[in-house]
Motif scaffolding. Sequence first.
Motif, PDB file in Angstrom:
ATOM      1  N   THR A 160      35.185  50.994  35.044  1.00  0.00           N
ATOM      2  CA  THR A 160      36.527  50.465  35.051  1.00  0.00           C
ATOM      3  C   THR A 160      36.611  49.269  35.409  1.00  0.00           C
ATOM      4  N   PRO A 161      37.051  48.033  34.761  1.00  0.00           N
ATOM      5  CA  PRO A 161      37.201  46.728  35.169  1.00  0.00           C
ATOM      6  C   PRO A 161      38.582  46.690  35.978  1.00  0.00           C
ATOM      7  N   ALA A 162      38.231  45.625  36.961  1.00  0.00           N
ATOM      8  CA  ALA A 162      39.568  45.101  37.481  1.00  0.00           C
ATOM      9  C   ALA A 162      40.766  44.922  36.533  1.00  0.00           C
ATOM     10  N   LYS A 163      41.867  44.779  37.040  1.00  0.00           N
ATOM     11  CA  LYS A 163      43.152  44.235  36.376  1.00  0.00           C
ATOM     12  C   LYS A 163      43.278  42.840  36.754  1.00  0.00           C
ATOM     13  N   ALA A 164      44.280  42.261  35.605  1.00  0.00           N
ATOM     14  CA  ALA A 164      44.713  40.829  35.833  1.00  0.00           C
ATOM     15  C   ALA A 164      45.201  40.692  37.253  1.00  0.00           C
ATOM     16  N   GLY A 165      44.963  39.693  37.879  1.00  0.00           N
ATOM     17  CA  GLY A 165      45.652  39.182  39.279  1.00  0.00           C
ATOM     18  C   GLY A 165      44.957  40.234  40.287  1.00  0.00           C
ATOM     19  N   GLN A 166      44.144  41.122  40.128  1.00  0.00           N
ATOM     20  CA  GLN A 166      43.783  42.067  41.221  1.00  0.00           C
ATOM     21  C   GLN A 166      42.990  41.358  42.194  1.00  0.00           C
ATOM     22  N   LYS A 167      43.341  41.205  43.455  1.00  0.00           N
ATOM     23  CA  LYS A 167      42.505  40.700  44.505  1.00  0.00           C
ATOM     24  C   LYS A 167      41.300  41.355  44.703  1.00  0.00           C
ATOM     25  N   LEU A 168      40.206  40.438  44.535  1.00  0.00           N
ATOM     26  CA  LEU A 168      38.822  40.981  44.899  1.00  0.00           C
ATOM     27  C   LEU A 168      38.241  40.370  46.047  1.00  0.00           C
TER      28      LEU A 168
END
Length: 399
Positions: A25-33
């Motif tokens: 499952t990819p991260a979401k827009a703006g999610q801090k990595l």
Amino acid sequence: MKLTLPTADGSGLAAYQIQGPGDFTPAKAGQKLSRIAYSAAHVVADSRAAVDPWVDCAIDWDATLAYRRRLWGMGLGVAEAMDTAQRGMGLDWPTSLELISRSIDASKDVPGAFLASGCGTDHLAVDAARSVDNVIRAYEEQMAAIEALGGKLIVMASRALARVAQGPDDYLRVYDRVLSQAREPVVLHWLGDMFDPALKGYWGSTDTAAAMQTAVDVINAHPAKVDGIKISLLDKDQEIRMRRMLPPGVRMYTGDDFNYAELIAGDGVGEIETHRHSDALLGIFDAIAPAASAALAALTAGDEARFHQILAPTVPLSRHIFKAPTRFYKTGVVFMAWLNGHQDHFVMVGGQQSTRSLPHLAELFRLADEAGLLEQPDLAVSRMAHLLALHGVDAQVTR
């Protein structure tokens, strides 16, 4: 589902069993990595434009910007108008500037989207460069144009500078001028000659250690003006060595499309946090974006084992896409986008879809599937079968 494909050596045909999309499952827009990760994004050619593709550059703007929104939607940044976008290899400076302008505008509509744009000297014909001053003026022209749009700079390696520079001092002079004028910290760019033969001997030496020292000297002279440096040498040991030479806070952005997983994970060595791992500015992240985003999300959550589990199958795919002649890697990136339905044709700026063989593309198809990166298997099989038929191969599809 099975599909008959050419063998890797082109000597025959063999049935291949489709495995299907990966379970991530990819991260979401703006999610801090926990890592800064730029994907150097490709451009989608306008296949219907009435132009001579070896001479003229025609872009499908809607499809090109939609691809960037896709990358931002997975929490990845976009490194715009770089070599993955065929910069200097079909994409000219006026079209690059329009691409940068359109991408900056598009990024404003995506929460958390981040973008940096290639600033080079490619409007100065290499043969027309007569002096270092010519190169400085060329950089300044592109800097002014991009900064006027509000863009962050990636200061690209210059073919013209590689041609006219007499040694390290000329590089120091050029970069001193460029960095002293930059409005905000830039990303420097060191592309090895396997990516672009015209850049052989960059930083004034064919000796990697000597060249590296010159690049570090440039950074040490202006540490507040350098966000980081992206190097693409396909040599993990050299990258790690340079990473540990950088001043505090200056990031190493890996451009190593062979060893990115271990370089991003890092080795934990060093008192300075930015010495312990690399961030990313990678062409392969265009092709493997869902896996890259999911892996980075896992790493951010502290699950390094899952990070490697997701990325491990992508490494053989990346090494295949970037195999020598490495400069033709862009064909594989665009082929992946076509297979996955992100553009409706397999046509490239400059007609570069012809740079890789049918067996190469067939092996790429297999490796992409094994990495879980054929997002819509039915569509991918249909398109692969169409390509095979176009090349006179009777593709047998069974369910």
